[in-house]
Design an enzyme around this catalytic site. Sequence first.
Site, mmCIF file in Angstrom:
data_model
loop_
_atom_site.group_PDB
_atom_site.id
_atom_site.type_symbol
_atom_site.label_atom_id
_atom_site.label_comp_id
_atom_site.label_asym_id
_atom_site.label_seq_id
_atom_site.Cartn_x
_atom_site.Cartn_y
_atom_site.Cartn_z
ATOM 1 C CD GLU A 139 -39.318 -35.177 9.886
ATOM 2 O OE1 GLU A 139 -39.754 -36.189 9.348
ATOM 3 O OE2 GLU A 139 -37.946 -35.208 9.895
ATOM 4 C CD GLU A 164 -35.182 -37.225 12.379
ATOM 5 O OE1 GLU A 164 -36.048 -37.302 13.433
ATOM 6 O OE2 GLU A 164 -35.340 -37.876 11.250
#
Length: 422
Positions: A173, A262
């Site tokens: 991320e 995810e």
Amino acid sequence: MSPRRDQSEIAGSPLLSRRAVLAAGAALPVLAAGTPAAAATAVTVEPSNVQQTILGFGGMNHTVWISDLTAAQRETAFGNGTGQLGFTVLRIPVHEDRNNWSREVATARRASELGAKVIASPWNPPASMTESFSGGKRLRYNAYGAYAQHLNDFTAFMANNGVPLYGISVQNEPDYAQQWTAWTASEIVRFLRENAGTISTRVIAPESFQYRKAMSDPILNDATALANVDIIGAHLYGTPFADLPYPLFQQKGGGKELWMTEVYYPNSTDSADLWPQALDVGEHIHRALVDGRFQTYVWWYIRRSYGPMREDGQISKRGACMAHFAKWVRPGFSRITATANPQPNVYVSAFKSGARIVIVAVNKNTSAADLAFTIRDTGSATAPTWLTSASANLARSTDVTISNGAFTAQLPARSIRTVVVN
């Protein structure tokens, strides 16, 4: 993601407010072959119309933020017997502190022994490689080569401990890096162009937290960067369903894999056993595979109150919804075209491997859904089915009789079921 995911993480873990961006039983007679065909909605399954290859379903283990899976829980997660999830992907962290690397070995090694693909994602490089800037923390530009070696060192460490990594990410991320290392899209492209070619396993990027195409478009549009990446990875936190299709990847991503690495869905506050809310997971997987054409679906923590495995090691309702795919849609299956949304709040996906066809159907309505299935180019057979509903978890259900590729089924209200045609 990060340790901020829920309010029950271990002491000392940082907590973030990212959620602000998100708004086995007895046989059951659930599939009725005698439903009048005139009252049923048609569903066509086309085995000859092949879509993407499915590579697996799974979740994350992070032994610094929460305790490791126990030996029994590893079997529940990665085994495929009764009462097991059938997961075939494990994601682990690349700790910046090498002293923590060994903590991930036991679960990763057992998952690998059971046939799972193991991937790894870093939250931070070693502190000696980073610097502060106005946007937080970043990898120093003159440390890119050293960072690539750091990723290679982790890959070698895991291999030497019985865990061949399937792939390693550049950064978890990078576009939501409040408490870990930030990367811009151009920095990721630079690293891929100049350094990723030296990495000894498959390279994953960019793992945007919300599947923001502004993070992955530059990779797809740069031939050199694209040549040095193997897997376009994405997370789906708050991603609208309308943003799941990715035409540019379909245009330029030939030979690359598309992984959803995810998510938790729809939240981390509800119990994973809350029904029918847990059925949202079944729809979410359907949309990720059908609309998004992802090849994997990977949850956040495997064992959590909101995850596929409860803290007591038993499969939750959310986990059962995942298992309806994971247990029967095994790595190497191909998704095939099927009538995806035959009725409002009804979702159908289909997959094949050789002569075996797997159909997963989700009915979110408060009433039963009558469906008339036609599997093209298929003869007659008796097919076993499994059901999860308010009162059943992965329960073996009534077989369906297929005649010349056709069968009619009444799907119970608020349920998910899998049909396996051999």
